[in-house]
Design a protein around this motif. Sequence first.
Motif, PDB file in Angstrom:
ATOM      1  N   SER A 175       0.826  -1.215   0.000  1.00 18.10           N
ATOM      2  CA  SER A 175       0.000   0.000   0.000  1.00 18.10           C
ATOM      3  C   SER A 175       0.856   1.260   0.000  1.00 18.10           C
ATOM      4  O   SER A 175       0.535   2.239  -0.690  1.00 18.10           O
ATOM      5  N   MET A 176       1.951   1.228   0.782  1.00 24.53           N
ATOM      6  CA  MET A 176       2.797   2.421   0.867  1.00 24.53           C
ATOM      7  C   MET A 176       3.486   2.697  -0.469  1.00 24.53           C
ATOM      8  O   MET A 176       3.735   3.854  -0.815  1.00 24.53           O
ATOM      9  N   TRP A 232       0.880   4.422  -2.440  1.00 28.01           N
ATOM     10  CA  TRP A 232       0.730   5.764  -1.856  1.00 28.01           C
ATOM     11  C   TRP A 232       1.840   6.697  -2.356  1.00 28.01           C
ATOM     12  O   TRP A 232       1.587   7.832  -2.769  1.00 28.01           O
ATOM     13  N   PHE A 233       3.058   6.205  -2.346  1.00 26.71           N
ATOM     14  CA  PHE A 233       4.200   7.012  -2.760  1.00 26.71           C
ATOM     15  C   PHE A 233       4.153   7.278  -4.267  1.00 26.71           C
ATOM     16  O   PHE A 233       4.388   8.400  -4.723  1.00 26.71           O
ATOM     17  N   SER A 236       1.460   9.957  -5.483  1.00 25.09           N
ATOM     18  CA  SER A 236       1.640  11.346  -5.059  1.00 25.09           C
ATOM     19  C   SER A 236       3.045  11.851  -5.389  1.00 25.09           C
ATOM     20  O   SER A 236       3.231  12.650  -6.304  1.00 25.09           O
ATOM     21  N   PHE A 237       4.028  11.340  -4.686  1.00 24.31           N
ATOM     22  CA  PHE A 237       5.400  11.805  -4.905  1.00 24.31           C
ATOM     23  C   PHE A 237       5.902  11.398  -6.297  1.00 24.31           C
ATOM     24  O   PHE A 237       6.613  12.146  -6.953  1.00 24.31           O
ATOM     25  N   GLY A 284       2.845  12.654  -9.176  1.00 21.61           N
ATOM     26  CA  GLY A 284       2.494  14.049  -8.936  1.00 21.61           C
ATOM     27  C   GLY A 284       3.683  14.990  -8.922  1.00 21.61           C
ATOM     28  O   GLY A 284       3.540  16.171  -9.229  1.00 21.61           O
ATOM     29  N   ILE A 285       4.870  14.503  -8.519  1.00 23.00           N
ATOM     30  CA  ILE A 285       6.013  15.413  -8.391  1.00 23.00           C
ATOM     31  C   ILE A 285       7.198  14.983  -9.265  1.00 23.00           C
ATOM     32  O   ILE A 285       7.560  15.658 -10.224  1.00 23.00           O
ATOM     33  N   ILE A 286       7.790  13.808  -8.924  1.00 27.94           N
ATOM     34  CA  ILE A 286       9.070  13.453  -9.534  1.00 27.94           C
ATOM     35  C   ILE A 286       8.946  13.171 -11.033  1.00 27.94           C
ATOM     36  O   ILE A 286       9.761  13.637 -11.832  1.00 27.94           O
ATOM     37  N   ILE A 302      -5.585  12.085  -4.552  1.00 27.28           N
ATOM     38  CA  ILE A 302      -6.598  11.991  -3.499  1.00 27.28           C
ATOM     39  C   ILE A 302      -7.531  10.810  -3.756  1.00 27.28           C
ATOM     40  O   ILE A 302      -7.885  10.067  -2.837  1.00 27.28           O
ATOM     41  N   PHE A 356      -5.700   7.662  -2.858  1.00 28.47           N
ATOM     42  CA  PHE A 356      -5.633   7.513  -1.387  1.00 28.47           C
ATOM     43  C   PHE A 356      -6.925   6.882  -0.866  1.00 28.47           C
ATOM     44  O   PHE A 356      -6.904   6.010   0.005  1.00 28.47           O
ATOM     45  N   LEU A 361      -7.222   3.285  -1.730  1.00 29.04           N
ATOM     46  CA  LEU A 361      -6.195   2.567  -0.971  1.00 29.04           C
ATOM     47  C   LEU A 361      -6.659   2.262   0.462  1.00 29.04           C
ATOM     48  O   LEU A 361      -6.506   1.135   0.947  1.00 29.04           O
TER      49      LEU A 361
END
Lengths: 85, 648
Positions: free
Chosen positions: A21-22, A25-26, A29-30, A33-35, A60, A63, A66
Amino acid sequence: MADKTSSNAYWAANIRVIVISMVIWFACSFGLGIILRPALSGIHIGGADLGFWFAQNGAIYVFLVLIFAYAAKMNKLDKEHGVEE
Amino acid sequence: MDQFTLNLIVIGLSFALYFGIAFWARAGSTAEFYAAGQGVGPVVNGMATAADWMSAASFISMAGLIAFGGYNNSVFLMGWTGGYVLLALLLAPYLRKFGKFTVPEFVGDRFYSTSARMVAVVCLIVISVTYVIGQMVGVGVTFARFLEVSTTTGLLIGSAVVFAYAVFGGMKGITYTQVAQYVVLIIAYTIPAIFISLQLTGSFLPQLGLIGGYAPGGGEVAFLDKLDQVVTDLGFAAYTADTPNMLNMFLVTMSLMIGTAGLPHVIIRFFTVPKVSDARLSAGWALVFIALLYTVAPAVGSMARLNITTTFWPGATTGETFSAPALSIAEIDSNPELAWIRNWEKTGLLAFSDKNGDGLIQYFNEPAPLVAANKAVADAQAALAAAAADADKAPLEQAVTDATAARDAVLAEATLGGQTLAAQGIVGNELTTVNNDIMVLANPEIARLPGWVIALVAAGGLAAALSTAAGLLLAISSAISHDLIKGALNPKISEKGELLAARISMAFAIVLATWLGLDPPGFAAQVVALAFGLAAATIFPVLMMGIFSTKVTKEGAIVGMLVGLISTAVYIFIYLGWFFVPGTNWLPNTPDAHWMGISPAGFGPIGAILNFAAAYIVSAMTKAPPQDVQDLIQSIRVPKGAGAAQAH
């Protein structure tokens, strides 16, 4: 003694679910969404590029799915290992 | 009926509802006061958690932050929602299984140490008090704007309201009041958003409108492309522009996420549900209700940004930004649809000045050289004005002339819409203030919605601030009465005595918060950096280690929390001033001066890593936790009753 083995197996299974799950999650988003946003700017969701959409809305939704998937999976694990309330 | 009466009626009705609920659900025991008797269902608890969580900042300020920060401020959207995944997976079920009332109580039992518990109490109080000040200020400001009273009066009314229902209702009263407050705030937020989305994108759902087409332009151009084009024409960064510093964006998002998971007033909400499985589910429901606002917020922000920009450059609505002249002052004063501009000018949230006297308000982003040149002129004029009467003024007058000439040279170089500013007679940006908060507060007026929607937004803002304040006050009072008084000072206190102590400490906390809110010590705006950074660096790591490690010792936990607390606080103070006293910062709070580009709001994860590292090193050097603590850890890891879990 049997209980202890059972609860160790339960804990190991729980940790496995948490780790998977983590990672999701990562990633939503990260990761998206970012990298990875600059790399994926060619892909569009409607009027937004993929990374932008994940950063402002998509992460969102992931999440939400999840947490409910985790809750359902854990209820199943609780029963399988006989540790439900 | 005028707007003031309407505001009064809607706000009055919402308050009557909160009081009624609080009276019906008043607490009779400490279990009800601290944890609502552990009888709150997961959906109801999720809704209460959402109201508890969404503060004045979420409701009033966030859309504006996103409107003007664009993609870069997505950190708030991901950070303040992603924390719930951490809560659901890593903390809530285990802390619910533990089955006590407060966060420090868990720390004290798991790390078999009253000292560890007291360090946790200190962290909790620093985090919650900082946070509650912002809420009280939010209550005062909202009252002042919509009920036409002074901010001080507004704050006092707000305190009295919280006092009435939080002190008597405890967690039980607060929970059911928060459910009502959630309903008020979500309706108030989404109704204007739906109307605006329909106007600008033709889409009923703001979430789809955000990625839809721009309706007034025929729908062929994407809404976001239209917004990007309009703001970049005026010299602003594009709304969807990439972040200037990816590492900092990553760290701020992480800090907000783990800070959210470490906020005591959020964690204690999960002590109220009946079962471990309900705690997992409840975090999911909380996020459902939070997501209703958070997925709408970027649409509200971006659409309000486009609306306010096209209001000042009417040509941008259907054609190019500069295809028609800027908005005129005559239009502002004669067109009833633009009355909101004068209304909000009175509050100071919006300000304009016709610098070049052409009767038009030119709104654009001044290029950096023009900002610097204007400052040089102002400085030279100030020096001249300050000179003594008998001083030799010639050199000072010469300095003003030189600075003005330099500024005129910049005006001849800088362009707007393909022509130099000098050629157009423009001397600077004339919309001098656009406060972030206006994006939500003035939204219904900008979109020309009826008066009751405006009143509803006022009630929604108050609901958001009051519900969060109540949750924070409960976390503070339970830390004092349960952890400090019962846990350390007077363990023999009776149930009745503890309930009284809880109510007295909450009353004390309200008085303290009101006093700090009346004269905020300059740091209300820095709450985000401090409260989230500290929660991320102290509470979250200690709880994680308490659940997932059997080896971390009391010494490790204490040292870890102190390292996290001190390192994060010091990093923030270096840039924002020691204890936020203005002027005492060692380094300027600018991206160039930040260590590795990390802003103070992004230090939380670093503090957390230091906390983990210190705790593991110290634990390796100290005596392992005793057997009864090992049993406790095994017991919280399985949902089944404590007796069975310990049978080995």
